[in-house]
Motif scaffolding. Structure first.
Motif, PDB file in Angstrom:
ATOM      1  N   ASP A 287       3.107  -4.171  -1.814  1.00 28.18           N
ATOM      2  CA  ASP A 287       3.778  -2.893  -2.055  1.00 28.18           C
ATOM      3  C   ASP A 287       2.958  -1.730  -1.507  1.00 28.18           C
ATOM      4  OD1 ASP A 287       5.346  -0.837  -2.909  1.00 28.18           O
ATOM      5  OD2 ASP A 287       5.022  -1.164  -5.046  1.00 28.18           O
ATOM      6  N   ALA A 288       3.383  -1.175  -0.397  1.00 31.08           N
ATOM      7  CA  ALA A 288       2.685  -0.043   0.212  1.00 31.08           C
ATOM      8  C   ALA A 288       3.185   1.304  -0.289  1.00 31.08           C
ATOM      9  CB  ALA A 288       2.828  -0.106   1.737  1.00 31.08           C
ATOM     10  N   GLU A 289       4.244   1.322  -1.085  1.00 26.06           N
ATOM     11  CA  GLU A 289       4.839   2.593  -1.495  1.00 26.06           C
ATOM     12  C   GLU A 289       3.883   3.478  -2.308  1.00 26.06           C
ATOM     13  OE1 GLU A 289       7.272   5.761  -1.719  1.00 26.06           O
ATOM     14  OE2 GLU A 289       7.294   4.061  -0.340  1.00 26.06           O
ATOM     15  N   PRO A 290       3.013   2.933  -3.161  1.00 33.17           N
ATOM     16  CA  PRO A 290       2.063   3.821  -3.829  1.00 33.17           C
ATOM     17  C   PRO A 290       1.204   4.626  -2.851  1.00 33.17           C
ATOM     18  CG  PRO A 290       2.114   1.714  -4.953  1.00 33.17           C
ATOM     19  CD  PRO A 290       2.931   1.557  -3.700  1.00 33.17           C
ATOM     20  N   VAL A 291       0.780   3.997  -1.762  1.00 34.60           N
ATOM     21  CA  VAL A 291      -0.042   4.708  -0.767  1.00 34.60           C
ATOM     22  C   VAL A 291       0.803   5.725  -0.008  1.00 34.60           C
ATOM     23  CG1 VAL A 291      -1.589   4.442   1.204  1.00 34.60           C
ATOM     24  CG2 VAL A 291      -1.524   2.684  -0.569  1.00 34.60           C
ATOM     25  N   ARG A 292       2.034   5.341   0.329  1.00 31.68           N
ATOM     26  CA  ARG A 292       2.916   6.299   1.011  1.00 31.68           C
ATOM     27  C   ARG A 292       3.176   7.524   0.120  1.00 31.68           C
ATOM     28  NH1 ARG A 292       1.923   2.731   4.063  1.00 31.68           N
ATOM     29  NH2 ARG A 292       0.264   4.269   4.344  1.00 31.68           N
ATOM     30  N   SER A 293       3.355   7.300  -1.182  1.00 35.75           N
ATOM     31  CA  SER A 293       3.599   8.432  -2.076  1.00 35.75           C
ATOM     32  C   SER A 293       2.349   9.302  -2.196  1.00 35.75           C
ATOM     33  CB  SER A 293       4.074   7.940  -3.445  1.00 35.75           C
ATOM     34  OG  SER A 293       3.070   7.215  -4.129  1.00 35.75           O
ATOM     35  N   LEU A 294       1.162   8.701  -2.144  1.00 37.72           N
ATOM     36  CA  LEU A 294      -0.078   9.487  -2.150  1.00 37.72           C
ATOM     37  C   LEU A 294      -0.153  10.370  -0.909  1.00 37.72           C
ATOM     38  CD1 LEU A 294      -2.893  10.221  -3.213  1.00 37.72           C
ATOM     39  CD2 LEU A 294      -3.768   8.166  -2.065  1.00 37.72           C
ATOM     40  N   GLU A 295       0.213   9.813   0.239  1.00 32.95           N
ATOM     41  CA  GLU A 295       0.215  10.614   1.471  1.00 32.95           C
ATOM     42  C   GLU A 295       1.137  11.826   1.331  1.00 32.95           C
ATOM     43  OE1 GLU A 295      -0.638   7.093   4.787  1.00 32.95           O
ATOM     44  OE2 GLU A 295       1.432   7.666   4.286  1.00 32.95           O
ATOM     45  N   ARG A 296       2.328  11.584   0.796  1.00 32.87           N
ATOM     46  CA  ARG A 296       3.280  12.695   0.651  1.00 32.87           C
ATOM     47  C   ARG A 296       2.766  13.758  -0.317  1.00 32.87           C
ATOM     48  NH1 ARG A 296       6.897   8.166   0.764  1.00 32.87           N
ATOM     49  NH2 ARG A 296       7.067   8.163  -1.517  1.00 32.87           N
ATOM     50  N   VAL A 297       2.149  13.322  -1.404  1.00 32.73           N
ATOM     51  CA  VAL A 297       1.613  14.272  -2.382  1.00 32.73           C
ATOM     52  C   VAL A 297       0.507  15.111  -1.761  1.00 32.73           C
ATOM     53  CG1 VAL A 297       0.218  14.423  -4.496  1.00 32.73           C
ATOM     54  CG2 VAL A 297       2.259  12.977  -4.443  1.00 32.73           C
TER      55      VAL A 297
ATOM     56  N   VAL B 168       0.646  13.948 -11.687  1.00 32.46           N
ATOM     57  CA  VAL B 168       1.393  13.387 -10.568  1.00 32.46           C
ATOM     58  C   VAL B 168       1.603  11.897 -10.832  1.00 32.46           C
ATOM     59  CG1 VAL B 168       1.396  12.861  -8.101  1.00 32.46           C
ATOM     60  CG2 VAL B 168       0.483  15.055  -8.922  1.00 32.46           C
ATOM     61  N   ARG B 169       2.858  11.473 -10.830  1.00 30.21           N
ATOM     62  CA  ARG B 169       3.169  10.054 -11.005  1.00 30.21           C
ATOM     63  C   ARG B 169       3.445   9.431  -9.639  1.00 30.21           C
ATOM     64  NH1 ARG B 169       5.581  12.752 -15.373  1.00 30.21           N
ATOM     65  NH2 ARG B 169       5.329  11.763 -17.444  1.00 30.21           N
ATOM     66  N   LEU B 170       2.459   8.745  -9.092  1.00 30.95           N
ATOM     67  CA  LEU B 170       2.663   8.036  -7.834  1.00 30.95           C
ATOM     68  C   LEU B 170       3.589   6.841  -8.066  1.00 30.95           C
ATOM     69  CD1 LEU B 170      -0.984   8.066  -6.398  1.00 30.95           C
ATOM     70  CD2 LEU B 170       0.886   9.656  -5.896  1.00 30.95           C
ATOM     71  N   ALA B 171       4.123   6.301  -7.004  1.00 29.34           N
ATOM     72  CA  ALA B 171       5.103   5.220  -7.116  1.00 29.34           C
ATOM     73  C   ALA B 171       4.495   3.977  -7.765  1.00 29.34           C
ATOM     74  CB  ALA B 171       5.637   4.867  -5.731  1.00 29.34           C
ATOM     75  N   GLY B 172       5.304   3.281  -8.538  1.00 30.30           N
ATOM     76  CA  GLY B 172       4.916   1.987  -9.088  1.00 30.30           C
ATOM     77  C   GLY B 172       3.658   2.038  -9.918  1.00 30.30           C
ATOM     78  N   LEU B 173       2.686   1.217  -9.517  1.00 28.16           N
ATOM     79  CA  LEU B 173       1.390   1.176 -10.196  1.00 28.16           C
ATOM     80  C   LEU B 173       0.446   2.276  -9.723  1.00 28.16           C
ATOM     81  CD1 LEU B 173       0.735  -2.680 -10.167  1.00 28.16           C
ATOM     82  CD2 LEU B 173       1.358  -1.286 -12.142  1.00 28.16           C
ATOM     83  N   GLY B 174       0.850   3.038  -8.712  1.00 26.48           N
ATOM     84  CA  GLY B 174       0.000   4.116  -8.220  1.00 26.48           C
ATOM     85  C   GLY B 174      -1.095   3.660  -7.291  1.00 26.48           C
TER      86      GLY B 174
ATOM     87  N   LEU C 106       0.646  19.175  -1.250  1.00 28.36           N
ATOM     88  CA  LEU C 106      -0.314  20.065  -1.905  1.00 28.36           C
ATOM     89  C   LEU C 106      -1.066  20.914  -0.894  1.00 28.36           C
ATOM     90  CD1 LEU C 106      -1.762  17.641  -4.618  1.00 28.36           C
ATOM     91  CD2 LEU C 106      -0.312  19.637  -5.016  1.00 28.36           C
ATOM     92  N   VAL C 107      -1.450  20.316   0.222  1.00 26.66           N
ATOM     93  CA  VAL C 107      -2.165  21.066   1.247  1.00 26.66           C
ATOM     94  C   VAL C 107      -1.250  22.134   1.863  1.00 26.66           C
ATOM     95  CG1 VAL C 107      -3.258  20.928   3.525  1.00 26.66           C
ATOM     96  CG2 VAL C 107      -3.812  19.244   1.755  1.00 26.66           C
ATOM     97  N   ALA C 108      -0.002  21.764   2.140  1.00 32.84           N
ATOM     98  CA  ALA C 108       0.939  22.728   2.705  1.00 32.84           C
ATOM     99  C   ALA C 108       1.203  23.861   1.728  1.00 32.84           C
ATOM    100  CB  ALA C 108       2.246  22.030   3.061  1.00 32.84           C
ATOM    101  N   GLY C 109       1.369  23.532   0.450  1.00 29.51           N
ATOM    102  CA  GLY C 109       1.588  24.552  -0.560  1.00 29.51           C
ATOM    103  C   GLY C 109       0.409  25.479  -0.708  1.00 29.51           C
TER     104      GLY C 109
END
Length: 343
Positions: A320-330, A117-123, A334-337
């Motif tokens: 940059d909060a996007e790495p954390v937002r992308s972790l939330e989405r991942v 899984v490649r999280l956004a930016g620096l992850g 995964l839980v829904a799947g």
């Protein structure tokens, strides 16, 4: 832990060691439940299963023996690893490896047993520095004050791979008057072995290790930050890069020289430099690394200019909060799947 939504996620934390410090207290304050060890394996299993987590995330697998023993078990429907230890776990019980867009080359999935899984930016979202640099006298640390350009290579000694020992005497031959500062290892024989290797490498080029190199003892963080301020160039380790140390160097006004490696573990510092859009000191190979380091040694104005640009880019990383937002989405995906699969 700092950025995850508390309305969508409940956090439980399991700390396998007895050590307590400010980071431990911070983690405990941000956790709905916090369990601290050391505990036997069976007890850890009971504690985790009592919480029945939807997702179990290991910040690292491989450095702490207990984390390896736990990760080899199926204790949650979704189990993730991250790059506190920047290697695949190789375990069939780990479903995904959390890396980042800027850390991975093309085709990187082949480097992992887990799904990548490649999280956004620096992850991740690094925090601004909390420790303040203390005033340090290089002379008292055994570093001559002789006007030489000072390169600091302050990584753990296991990151210095023998096949790259030659870069230091090669830099010395091209850079002119310079000195390399290294930090001793936890065990005396590690340091002795490292010094012996470099003595041989310098001798092969007609140079003496002691004329160009100083090995100092480890320092507390404020003193270490103060030492960075006394240096001129940060030399990242080739093949096994630094992340926090590279950030510390940039924060203290040092240009960072690195080689962008084949694997994620060799691309940590280069990812930071690409994130702040200052990629001129990223080398493609050890030979280019030598040339960049030597050119910085010979050009003080260039060093200062690059350091200023690099430091100016750091606030964008901190904000940059996007790495954390992308972790939330991942995690939610995964839980829904997994829930659909169970049904």
């Amino acid at each position: 832990m700092h950025g995850l939504s508390r309305t969508r996620f409940e956090l439980c934390a399991y700390h396998t060691h007895a050590t307590r410090d400010a980071e431990t207290a911070d983690a405990q304050a941000r956790s709905g439940r916090f369990v601290q060890g050391p505990l036997p394996l069976r007890t850890w299993v009971e504690e985790i299963r009592r919480d029945a987590p939807d997702v179990l995330l290991y910040p690292e697998i491989g450095m702490d023996p207990m984390s390896v023993r736990l990760a080899a078990l199926r204790l949650a429907p979704v189990q993730l690893a991250s790059w506190g230890h920047p290697e695949t776990s190789g375990l069939p019980t780990i479903d995904r490896f959390l890396s980042a867009e800027l850390l991975e080359p093309e085709g990187a999935q082949s480097h992992y047993a887990e799904g990548l899984v490649r999280l956004a930016g620096l992850g991740c979202r690094p925090a601004p520095p909390s420790a303040r640099a203390a005033r340090v006298s290089p002379r008292r640390l055994g570093i001559p004050e002789d006007g030489a350009v000072r390169f600091i290579g302050c990584q753990s000694l296991f990151k210095y791979l023998p096949q790259y020992d030659e870069v230091f005497p090669q830099i010395a031959l091209k850079a002119g008057k310079c000195r390399f500062i290294f930090v001793a290892g936890d065990k005396p024989h590690w340091t002795a072995q490292f010094v012996s290797r470099l003595e041989s490498a310098f001798a092969r080029h007609g140079l003496r290790f002691g004329d160009s190199c100083t090995v100092i003892d480890p320092l507390p963080l404020p003193q270490f930050l103060g030492l960075l301020r006394e240096m001129d160039v940060f030399l990242d380790t080739i093949g096994f890069s630094g992340f926090n140390t590279a950030l510390h160097a940039l924060e203290q006004g040092l240009p960072v020289v690195t080689v962008e490696g084949e694997f994620m573990r060799g691309r940590l510092a280069s990812a930071i430099l690409r994130r702040i859009d200052v990629a001129g000191t990223i080398a493609a190979n050890p030979g280019e690394y030598v040339e960049i380091a030597a050119s910085l040694a010979r050009d003080k104005r260039l060093r200062k200019s690059l350091a200023k640009r690099m430091r100016a880019g750091l606030p964008a990383i901190y904000a940059d909060a996007e790495p954390v937002r992308s972790l939330e989405r991942v995690i939610e995906s995964l839980v829904a799947g997994n829930s659909r699969h169970d049904q």
